[in-house]
Design an enzyme around this catalytic site. Structure first.
Site, PDB file in Angstrom:
ATOM      1  CD  GLU A 132      -3.047  -0.722   0.084  1.00  0.00           C
ATOM      2  OE1 GLU A 132      -3.246   0.452  -0.259  1.00  0.00           O
ATOM      3  OE2 GLU A 132      -3.618  -1.698  -0.449  1.00  0.00           O
ATOM      4  CB  SER A 150     -28.888 -23.983  55.556  1.00  0.00           C
ATOM      5  OG  SER A 150     -30.168 -24.380  55.973  1.00  0.00           O
TER       6      SER A 150
END
Length: 774
Positions: free
Chosen positions: A82, A343
């Site tokens: 690029e 519990s």
């Protein structure tokens, strides 16, 4: 003259450059370029794997690529293709611009834009119509971008924005959705293919134009070979590599945690969690397979949370058995759902009582029917055990001893402890909580419970959970790293919860399960709607909830039989035969001999002594009083007090010093026990200590009776073990004489009523109630 002209020219250039610089800075300030990219939210595991991804706000798959994911191979290939001079120019390549302008003039059409990577980033961030004016703006913006960002950051922006067909943008999204792998694992052939797609994202779309893309890729690979970018053998390997591309679904693992973190961090594109992929998948498979086996019992869901005790990192987060199952509420997050804890809060209560010096593990409590101001709890199996030790009561999850301890500790004290531990719903319910709190009469989440048990593993210190490996914490669960119980109390609780001789083991566990070495506690909520089991060892704390999100109870549901097998399976999967050592008693914990009957310091009556742990300087130092000396006649038919003791013919004997509630229990169950003879009837001394305790009715209560059908009220009391008769008075008038354990009923008058109970020793108790008519 030339000298002055040179100075003049230099001065003009100086001012011109200053003007241009000032103008550029002014324009940069006036028209700032601060790109805000709407990234997709991605949730990563501890090793950086993308576990879950969401569409961006503009419905794009645009995953942020981090610098560490840009490999040298990817960087080299992309820049060469690029923008070869990317590292040296200031956003614009003048030579490329000039060459492109000349070519466009000669051909009469636009054949090349000469855009650098920086200029492409500008165009991707601010799309414009392709024109020379737009090109000029791109050039200016490119200068701005170079001014504020490094080359690495600009390359990162480019890789995050390039289009790959459809709604896929960025190298990371393309890599995951087309190749099923992160960018750092891409081969040269795959990198080359993805590098050329942005030039023609429609005609080279990987999943629909694979053959065209393959030819274009090979052409570029041949070009790289001619330009000696890579070794020839590397290029040949890339050319032989097939292009296997297909559109994959975005990652959707850990859905409950992903949705939670996305909501808590809406502006954070990448959220790094502490989830361990292997442990997560193992736990998910265990939960799913386990629930599939329980569906025949009408049990449809479960949730599991796994915490690493060393880091407090959440390594596995399973909110339900199947997120995709809408019929059973699969999208409900069971880790944050508020449920009744059964519990499971008892260990914190007993640990608090240890720290307050009220009890030790061998302290004996009476597990007998008890009325706590109108509240009469029962044990899970609806049985009573009589005298039991604290460790037996906790290991067997007995309810009545727990309520007794809570009454002694104080409900506000336990509520404050839960607040410190980060229990949000308990904090909201604080004003309405009573003794039923310890039996599940409050709301908790699996996350809160698991974090509480992790505190037992951390010497009583509550620490915040870490959901992220880079410090991402849940905002709603930030608690200070402070101790709620002492290290000594934490050790005592761990020692009790490690016992295996207890009823909350799965049936036939020794034939079915490998029992991991853990400390654990189970719980079952009222109506059998929730089954809990939370356990820990040195390495992990694991919380398990099993039930139905609809709240439907199931007769077979229990913490021991339903949740604990899954807890054991998770521990065996995560930490089979853990090499870590076990907990050792801290310096504050010591041992001493106590009376086996009471758990108190032995005296002359204590013939059976056992070893008990205690907290030095904290635990109670009570001398045992389970028996007492009594003066009787020679035949042991009468007892004497010091005021009626004869001058001769008496004997000193020892008798049990039972509490009235225990005597009442023995009488109710018709159990034999050693009774103290009745007191000398000739003694007229009135005793005040040991007056009868009125169990029913309740002091200060209001009772409503109907006009057409008056109800009767039960009169019941607990008296000393040497009492043979009690006398009931209503508004100071004798109502009935009865045995201490007999049930007496009466139809009360309207208004404020005084009820009195006297025993045959002259001791009396008064209470008042209010009777109204409906």
């Amino acid at each position: 003259m030339f000298k002055h002209l040179k100075i003049f020219i230099q001065t003009r250039w100086f001012w011109l450059l200053g003007f241009l610089l000032f103008t550029g800075l002014f324009l940069d300030f006036t028209f700032p370029f601060r790109p805000r990219v709407p990234y997709s939210t991605q949730i990563q595991s501890a090793d950086g794997t993308v576990l879950h991804a969401f569409l961006s706000k503009d419905d794009k798959w645009r995953l942020q690529t981090e610098v560490s994911e840009i490999t040298p191979l990817l960087r080299k290939t992309l820049i060469h293709k690029e923008d070869r001079f990317f590292a040296w120019h200031l956003g614009v390549n003048p030579l490329a611009l000039g060459r492109a302008a000349l070519r466009n003039l000669l051909t009469g059409r636009r054949t090349s834009g000469a855009s650098t990577i920086t200029m492409q980033v500008v165009r991707l961030l601010e799309p414009r119509e392709r024109s020379y004016g737009s090109k000029f703006v791109e050039i200016l913006r490119a200068f701005q971008l170079e001014l504020h960002y490094s080359k690495t950051e600009i390359l990162q922006l480019y890789l995050n924005l390039v289009p790959y067909g459809g709604n896929i943008e960025g190298i990371k999204a393309a890599s995951l959705l087309y190749f099923g792998k992160p960018p750092q694992l891409l081969s040269l052939a795959e990198i080359t293919a993805l590098a050329i797609v942005p030039n023609r994202p429609s005609s080279l779309r990987p999943d629909t134009r694979t053959a065209t893309l393959l030819n274009a890729r090979n052409a570029w690979l041949h070009r790289f070979e001619k330009e000696n970018l890579f070794e020839k053998s590397t290029i040949q390997d890339a050319l032989r590599e097939p292009l296997e591309v297909r559109r994959r679904a975005a990652p959707h693992e850990i859905p409950h945690l992903a949705l939670r973190l996305k909501k808590e961090y809406p502006d954070q594109p990448t959220i790094h969690t502490a989830i361990n992929r292997q442990k997560q998948r193992q736990t998910e498979d265990l939960v799913k397979n386990y629930i599939n086996r329980l569906r025949g019992q009408n049990i449809h869901n479960a949730a599991v949370l796994v915490i690493n005790n060393e880091t407090m990192a959440v390594e596995a987060y399973v909110g339900s058995a199947d997120f995709t199952n809408p019929y059973d509420g699969g999208q409900v997050d069971g880790i944050r759902a508020v449920r009744s804890p059964g519990s499971t809060l008892k260990p914190l209560l007993y640990a608090t009582a240890f720290d307050k010096g009220l009890i030790t593990p061998k302290t004996v409590l009476n597990d007998v029917p008890t009325n706590f101001g109108g509240y009469e709890p029962e044990n899970f199996d609806q049985r009573f055990n009589g005298p039991v030790t604290v460790e037996f009561a906790l290991a067997n999850s007995l309810n009545i001893p727990a309520v007794k301890i809570l009454k002694e500790v104080g409900t506000p004290v336990l509520v404050d402890q839960l607040k410190k531990a980060g229990f949000q719903t308990v904090s909201k319910q604080a004003k309405d909580l009573g003794l039923s709190l310890i039996l599940g009469g409050c709301g908790v989440t699996l996350e809160e419970l698991t974090r509480l048990f992790a505190a037992f593993a951390h010497n009583g210190e509550v620490r915040p959970l870490t959901f992220g490996s880079s410090g991402v914490l849940s905002k709603k669960n930030k608690t200070t790293g402070s101790g709620i119980i002492s290290p000594g109390a934490a050790f005592l609780i761990t020692n009790v919860l490690t016992q295996v001789t207890r009823p909350d083991l799965p049936t036939n566990f020794d034939n079915t399960y490998h029992l991991p070495r853990i400390a654990w506690k189970t719980g079952t909520s009222y109506g059998r709607r929730d089954a809990w089991s939370v356990g820990y060892n040195k390495r992990y704390t694991v919380g398990v909830w099993v039930g139905n999100f609809s709240g439907q109870g199931v007769p077979e549901l229990s913490g021991a039989e339903t949740a604990t097998p899954l807890l054991f399976s998770v521990f065996n999967s995560l930490d089979y035969n853990s090499p870590k050592g076990w907990y050792r008693a801290p310096e504050a914990v010591a041992v001493r001999l106590v009376c086996a009957v009471s758990g108190d310091i032995p005296v002359e009556f204590c013939t059976h002594k056992i070893v008990d742990y205690h907290l030095m300087g904290v635990s109670p130092y009570h001398r045992c009083t389970h028996r007492k000396w009594v003066f009787t006649d020679a035949a042991a038919k009468l007892t004497y007090c010091p005021y009626c003791l004869p001058t001769s013919g008496y004997v000193r004997r020892s008798y049990p010093n039972f509490a009235p509630e225990l005597i009442a229990y023995y009488e109710l169950k018709k159990l034999p026990y050693e009774k103290e003879p009745p007191h000398n009837p000739a003694c007229e001394r009135v005793f005040r200590d040991g007056a009868p305790f009125i169990v029913s009715p309740n002091e200060g209560s209001e009772y409503y009776i109907r006009r057409d059908e008056p109800q009767q009220i039960l009169l019941s009391c607990q008296a000393a073990n040497n009492v043979e008769e009690v006398y009931w008075y209503i508004n100071d008038k004798l109502y009935q004489k009865s045995a201490p354990t007999a049930a007496v009923f009466m139809a009360p008058p309207l208004g404020r009523v005084k009820i009195s109970c006297s025993d045959d020793k002259g001791r009396n108790t008064d209470i008042w109630i209010e009777v109204k008519r409906l």
